[in-house]
Design an enzyme around this catalytic site. Structure first.
Site, PDB file in Angstrom:
ATOM      1  N   LYS A 111       7.062  15.929  -3.659  1.00 53.44           N
ATOM      2  CA  LYS A 111       7.117  17.206  -4.383  1.00 53.44           C
ATOM      3  C   LYS A 111       7.836  17.073  -5.720  1.00 53.44           C
ATOM      4  O   LYS A 111       7.484  17.728  -6.678  1.00 53.44           O
ATOM      5  CB  LYS A 111       7.829  18.260  -3.520  1.00 53.44           C
ATOM      6  CG  LYS A 111       7.839  19.648  -4.140  1.00 53.44           C
ATOM      7  CD  LYS A 111       6.439  20.200  -4.308  1.00 53.44           C
ATOM      8  CE  LYS A 111       6.427  21.574  -4.931  1.00 53.44           C
ATOM      9  NZ  LYS A 111       5.043  22.000  -5.279  1.00 53.44           N
ATOM     10  N   ASN A 163      18.832   8.399  -2.949  1.00 52.04           N
ATOM     11  CA  ASN A 163      17.603   8.806  -3.621  1.00 52.04           C
ATOM     12  C   ASN A 163      17.736   8.212  -5.014  1.00 52.04           C
ATOM     13  O   ASN A 163      18.707   8.485  -5.716  1.00 52.04           O
ATOM     14  CB  ASN A 163      17.513  10.333  -3.675  1.00 52.04           C
ATOM     15  CG  ASN A 163      16.187  10.785  -4.255  1.00 52.04           C
ATOM     16  OD1 ASN A 163      15.298   9.961  -4.492  1.00 52.04           O
ATOM     17  ND2 ASN A 163      16.049  12.077  -4.482  1.00 52.04           N
ATOM     18  N   GLY A 164      16.784   7.341  -5.431  1.00 43.83           N
ATOM     19  CA  GLY A 164      16.877   6.712  -6.755  1.00 43.83           C
ATOM     20  C   GLY A 164      16.685   5.207  -6.627  1.00 43.83           C
ATOM     21  O   GLY A 164      16.239   4.705  -5.596  1.00 43.83           O
ATOM     22  N   CYS A 191      13.205  10.959  -2.460  1.00 45.23           N
ATOM     23  CA  CYS A 191      13.578  11.059  -1.050  1.00 45.23           C
ATOM     24  C   CYS A 191      14.325  12.372  -0.850  1.00 45.23           C
ATOM     25  O   CYS A 191      14.625  13.084  -1.786  1.00 45.23           O
ATOM     26  CB  CYS A 191      14.483   9.889  -0.695  1.00 45.23           C
ATOM     27  SG  CYS A 191      13.821   8.339  -1.298  1.00 45.23           S
ATOM     28  N   GLU A 194      -6.937  21.218 -13.670  1.00 47.07           N
ATOM     29  CA  GLU A 194      -6.101  21.589 -12.524  1.00 47.07           C
ATOM     30  C   GLU A 194      -6.930  21.650 -11.247  1.00 47.07           C
ATOM     31  O   GLU A 194      -6.505  21.198 -10.182  1.00 47.07           O
ATOM     32  CB  GLU A 194      -5.408  22.925 -12.801  1.00 47.07           C
ATOM     33  CG  GLU A 194      -4.647  23.522 -11.634  1.00 47.07           C
ATOM     34  CD  GLU A 194      -3.510  22.631 -11.116  1.00 47.07           C
ATOM     35  OE1 GLU A 194      -3.186  21.619 -11.769  1.00 47.07           O
ATOM     36  OE2 GLU A 194      -2.981  22.948 -10.032  1.00 47.07           O
ATOM     37  N   HIS A 215     -20.728  13.225 -23.846  1.00 46.71           N
ATOM     38  CA  HIS A 215     -20.204  11.995 -24.484  1.00 46.71           C
ATOM     39  C   HIS A 215     -19.804  10.968 -23.435  1.00 46.71           C
ATOM     40  O   HIS A 215     -18.902  10.158 -23.673  1.00 46.71           O
ATOM     41  CB  HIS A 215     -19.013  12.347 -25.377  1.00 46.71           C
ATOM     42  CG  HIS A 215     -19.361  13.285 -26.479  1.00 46.71           C
ATOM     43  ND1 HIS A 215     -20.106  12.920 -27.576  1.00 46.71           N
ATOM     44  CD2 HIS A 215     -19.138  14.623 -26.609  1.00 46.71           C
ATOM     45  CE1 HIS A 215     -20.288  13.969 -28.365  1.00 46.71           C
ATOM     46  NE2 HIS A 215     -19.706  15.009 -27.802  1.00 46.71           N
ATOM     47  N   TRP A 241      10.774   7.916   0.448  1.00 53.16           N
ATOM     48  CA  TRP A 241       9.543   7.637  -0.296  1.00 53.16           C
ATOM     49  C   TRP A 241       9.794   6.255  -0.877  1.00 53.16           C
ATOM     50  O   TRP A 241      10.559   6.096  -1.820  1.00 53.16           O
ATOM     51  CB  TRP A 241       9.331   8.682  -1.383  1.00 53.16           C
ATOM     52  CG  TRP A 241       8.021   8.562  -2.096  1.00 53.16           C
ATOM     53  CD1 TRP A 241       6.827   9.117  -1.740  1.00 53.16           C
ATOM     54  CD2 TRP A 241       7.760   7.817  -3.301  1.00 53.16           C
ATOM     55  NE1 TRP A 241       5.845   8.774  -2.640  1.00 53.16           N
ATOM     56  CE2 TRP A 241       6.385   7.972  -3.604  1.00 53.16           C
ATOM     57  CE3 TRP A 241       8.534   7.046  -4.145  1.00 53.16           C
ATOM     58  CZ2 TRP A 241       5.773   7.390  -4.714  1.00 53.16           C
ATOM     59  CZ3 TRP A 241       7.938   6.465  -5.250  1.00 53.16           C
ATOM     60  CH2 TRP A 241       6.568   6.623  -5.525  1.00 53.16           C
ATOM     61  N   ARG A 260       9.446  15.922   0.295  1.00 50.02           N
ATOM     62  CA  ARG A 260       9.975  15.088  -0.797  1.00 50.02           C
ATOM     63  C   ARG A 260       9.687  13.614  -0.583  1.00 50.02           C
ATOM     64  O   ARG A 260       9.876  12.793  -1.459  1.00 50.02           O
ATOM     65  CB  ARG A 260      11.488  15.292  -0.920  1.00 50.02           C
ATOM     66  CG  ARG A 260      11.897  16.653  -1.425  1.00 50.02           C
ATOM     67  CD  ARG A 260      13.398  16.791  -1.399  1.00 50.02           C
ATOM     68  NE  ARG A 260      14.042  15.830  -2.264  1.00 50.02           N
ATOM     69  CZ  ARG A 260      14.331  16.094  -3.543  1.00 50.02           C
ATOM     70  NH1 ARG A 260      14.023  17.273  -4.039  1.00 50.02           N
ATOM     71  NH2 ARG A 260      14.911  15.193  -4.298  1.00 50.02           N
ATOM     72  N   LYS A 303      -6.060  19.456  -7.944  1.00 56.28           N
ATOM     73  CA  LYS A 303      -5.872  20.047  -6.604  1.00 56.28           C
ATOM     74  C   LYS A 303      -6.765  19.355  -5.599  1.00 56.28           C
ATOM     75  O   LYS A 303      -6.337  18.973  -4.519  1.00 56.28           O
ATOM     76  CB  LYS A 303      -6.194  21.554  -6.653  1.00 56.28           C
ATOM     77  CG  LYS A 303      -5.161  22.400  -7.346  1.00 56.28           C
ATOM     78  CD  LYS A 303      -3.916  22.663  -6.538  1.00 56.28           C
ATOM     79  CE  LYS A 303      -2.717  21.795  -6.760  1.00 56.28           C
ATOM     80  NZ  LYS A 303      -2.163  21.452  -8.017  1.00 56.28           N
ATOM     81  N   GLU A 319      -5.714  15.518  -5.037  1.00 53.16           N
ATOM     82  CA  GLU A 319      -4.406  15.180  -4.462  1.00 53.16           C
ATOM     83  C   GLU A 319      -4.270  15.625  -3.007  1.00 53.16           C
ATOM     84  O   GLU A 319      -3.433  15.078  -2.284  1.00 53.16           O
ATOM     85  CB  GLU A 319      -3.266  15.737  -5.304  1.00 53.16           C
ATOM     86  CG  GLU A 319      -3.104  17.226  -5.304  1.00 53.16           C
ATOM     87  CD  GLU A 319      -1.853  17.643  -6.081  1.00 53.16           C
ATOM     88  OE1 GLU A 319      -0.872  16.897  -6.124  1.00 53.16           O
ATOM     89  OE2 GLU A 319      -1.880  18.729  -6.660  1.00 53.16           O
TER      90      GLU A 319
HETATM   91  C1  AGP Z   1       1.075  19.216  -8.598  1.00 57.96           C
HETATM   92  O1  AGP Z   1       0.158  19.697  -7.627  1.00 57.96           O
HETATM   93  C2  AGP Z   1       1.577  17.845  -8.307  1.00 57.96           C
HETATM   94  N1  AGP Z   1       2.271  17.797  -7.058  1.00 57.96           N
HETATM   95  C3  AGP Z   1       2.359  17.226  -9.447  1.00 57.96           C
HETATM   96  O2  AGP Z   1       1.408  16.916 -10.442  1.00 57.96           O
HETATM   97  C4  AGP Z   1       3.471  18.070 -10.111  1.00 57.96           C
HETATM   98  O3  AGP Z   1       2.902  19.144 -10.818  1.00 57.96           O
HETATM   99  C5  AGP Z   1       4.220  17.172 -11.106  1.00 57.96           C
HETATM  100  O4  AGP Z   1       4.828  16.128 -10.364  1.00 57.96           O
HETATM  101  C6  AGP Z   1       5.290  17.935 -11.923  1.00 57.96           C
HETATM  102  O5  AGP Z   1       6.264  18.447 -11.054  1.00 57.96           O
HETATM  103  P1  AGP Z   1       7.357  19.480 -11.677  1.00 57.96           P
HETATM  104  O6  AGP Z   1       6.602  20.706 -12.121  1.00 57.96           O
HETATM  105  O7  AGP Z   1       8.309  19.752 -10.547  1.00 57.96           O
HETATM  106  O8  AGP Z   1       8.011  18.800 -12.844  1.00 57.96           O
END
Ligand code: AGP
Length: 613
Positions: free
Chosen positions: A608, A99-100, A2, A486, A509, A73, A27, A490, A493
């Protein structure tokens, strides 16, 4: 994950807090609320995006020069208004945001209900409010009541509290790794935030709370104490990010802006670390001697998501340049597998936010087992930055878009620099090898700019053709294998299309069963030692009528003839290719998501910084 913002001073506190929450919405964004005090405590909360709260504030403004706010969140309790933070006690004299997770909240809830406390929400956070209320009723002042309450709860927390009983102060605490607690210093006003961008336009003077540290924030100043009540002194840090770089500017989305900032971000990452005359690299931040580098036997890279994929590129790079074995593990796995670690092992954590709870826990595990602890971090002052023996700051600048882009390419740039640095100290690199890689690094900002300047329409064409697809495959080999992972991440997500990245050699495989005329397959096939192998993979896809989208070096006619579509990049050294080859995949994902009308900067269910397990 959050977001929390607080203000105490002389201005309109609710407006300050709302503007700060807007900058933290990445966040977590399923509900939000603000509590302000103007003689009495008043709260506005709304389900859904922050804009819904704005409508409420417009209709019923909050007054006062002190406020705290929260974007949520959801962990405990559905994302509906009654579960939105802040949570108040029955007498509406105390408001709390968290937050937590309060891991022992059920025990506390039952105990408090037995003592007559009435609960209004399904959240774990509400127990904090009632605990504070209980200690206030026993005659404790607000700070002491909060401190006693914070000592009762278990888990990781970032908490802020206001009360109309003492309307001049915000009490806050950091316990464990549930995201940052940052205090900002203004003129006759002071601030609280979960992350730097929320207050960066108002101050660059900040303090970062550590585990089990509290702060009592007033307009006149800030008092720090340990959770056990011991007084505490904290150094004010100067944060060298500017708030303009944390704003969207002329771009439609933060992600788009951050994709196009990559040439500059890579440039900033190189600056001051490479002597382009002597081809020497220096990383004072690692505090590493030549002897220590030569005694190093093993590096374990721990990270999550995109950062883990950057780590997979790092394995290729560091093993090639420094001849030291590198293992890459998901932080969430590493922390629970009782890993083999000793004094000749370095743990290298990669984390943009520096607050990812799994990565921080993996770092703690490595430290307990006696390993040297390094990190590559973007957020200066974050927990990962502070607990490391040595840190490489990414210099990517604030990354707001939930989907990581410039942090990924600057991380890989740092990993190439780290490989060169370790190679220098360990004597594993010839002068010519060093020169070749350094020259390639020097050209990266220009090459990245070239990729971004061209082929805009190609991405639009592909998005028009394929934005309704349900599945995508991404294939790569060698240092481009992590780029396939990656590229798939992208796409999935931000567009919610199911996409899988695979080492190309693995396709036969299993995944090959998925290939038919409805399956687009992105093949990363640049001029390197596995080029011919990639060509045979393309043939296997074509033989099953798969749709081949090839990412190639400019002028590659052979692969062009075998592909339905091509995306091109300029050639560069094999070890720096991943920094360039990822950019077209970032752009492809971005265009696909925009074409699908997806929420590019705040994709559903994501946040994030993942500060809960
Ligand atoms: C990346 O596009 C994602 N939002 C997510 O996988 C992110 O890379 C992951 O949560 C790690 O975050 P950090 O690098 O802040 O530890």
């Amino acid at each position: 994950m959050c977001g929390i913002v607080g203000y105490v001073g002389t201005k309109d506190a609710a407006t300050f807090v709302y503007d700060g929450l807007k900058k933290l919405e990445y966040r977590g964004y399923d509900s939000a609320g603000i509590a302000a005090i103007n003689g009495t405590l008043d709260i506005r909360r709304a389900e859904g995006k922050l804009g819904n709260l704005a409508v409420k504030l417009q209709a019923e403004p909050l007054r006062g020069a002190i406020a705290i706010g929260h974007t949520r969140w959801a962990t405990h309790g559905a994302p509906v208004e009654r579960n939105a933070h802040p949570h108040a006690d029955e007498s509406n004299s105390v408001a709390v945001v968290q937050n937590g997770i309060v891991e022992n909240f059920m025990t506390l809830r039952v105990q408090l209900q037995a003592e007559g406390h009435l609960f209004k929400s399904d959240t774990d956070t509400e127990v904090i409010t009632h605990l504070i209320d209980k200690y206030l009723a026993e005659g404790q002042n607000l700070t002491e009541a909060c401190r006693l309450a914070f000592q009762q709860i278990r888990g990781a927390h970032a908490i802020a509290v206001v009360s109309q009983l003492e309307p001049d102060k915000i009490v806050t605490v950091r316990i464990g790794n549930a995201g940052g607690v940052i205090i900002g210093y203004g003129q006759e006003e002071n601030y609280l935030a979960s992350d730097i961008p929320a207050i960066l336009e108002h101050t660059q003077r900040m303090v970062f709370l550590e585990d089990r540290e509290m702060a009592v924030i007033t307009a006149r100043g800030v008092q720090y104490l340990q959770l056990d009540g011991t007084p505490l002194h904290k150094e004010v840090q100067h944060i060298n990010w500017d708030h303009v770089s944390a704003a969207k500017g002329r771009y439609r989305h933060f992600m788009q802006k951050e994709i196009y900032e990559q040439p500059q971000a890579i440039q900033n990452t190189l600056r001051g670390r490479v002597n382009f005359t002597t081809n020497e690299v220096k990383f004072e931040g690692l505090r590493l001697t030549a002897t220590e580098a030569q005694e190093l036997r093993h590096i374990i890279i721990v990270a999550c998501g995109t950062s883990a994929y950057a780590g997979l590129v790092g394995k290729f790079v560091i093993e090639k340049l420094a001849k030291v074995s590198v293992e890459v593990d998901y932080a969430s796995e590493f922390r629970y597998r009782d890993p083999l670690v000793d004094k000749q092992t370095a743990i290298l954590a990669i984390t943009q936010s520096g607050e990812t709870v799994d990565t921080l826990a993996a770092m703690d595990e490595g430290k307990i087992k006696g390993a040297r602890l390094w990190s590559i971090v973007n957020a200066q002052g974050s927990m990962a930055h502070r607990i490391s023996d040595g840190t490489i700051l990414m210099q990517a600048g604030p990354e707001i878009g939930v989907a990581s882009t410039k942090a990924f390419t600057t991380t890989i740039t740092d990993l190439v620099l780290l490989g060169l640095y370790l190679g220098q100290l360990r004597g594993t690199l010839s002068a010519q090898e060093r020169e070749e890689v350094v020259m390639a690094l020097a050209r990266l900002p220009e090459l990245a700019g070239e990729v971004l300047a061209e082929h805009y329409n190609d991405y639009d064409t592909l998005a028009n053709l394929y934005h309704k697809q349900d599945h995508f495959l991404f294939l790569g080999r060698g240092p481009n294998y992590p780029i396939a992972l990656e590229g798939a991440l992208k796409l999935k997500e931000i567009s919610y299309i199911h996409a899988e990245g695979y080492p190309a050699g693995e396709m036969k495989h299993g995944p090959i069963a998925l290939i038919d005329e409805r399956m687009p397959v992105v093949c990363i096939v640049t001029q390197d030692h596995v080029y011919d192998k990639m060509i045979s993979q393309i043939e296997q896809v074509r033989a099953r009528n798969g749709i081949v989208i090839s990412l190639i070096n400019e002028g590659d006619k052979a692969v062009t003839a075998k592909s339905n579509h091509i995306l091109t990049i300029p050639p560069t050294h094999p070890l720096t290719t991943p920094i360039i080859s990822v950019i077209p995949l970032q752009l492809l994902a971005y265009h696909m998501a925009v074409k699908r009308g997806a929420d590019v900067d705040q994709p559903r269910n994501l946040a994030k910084s993942v500060t809960v397990e």
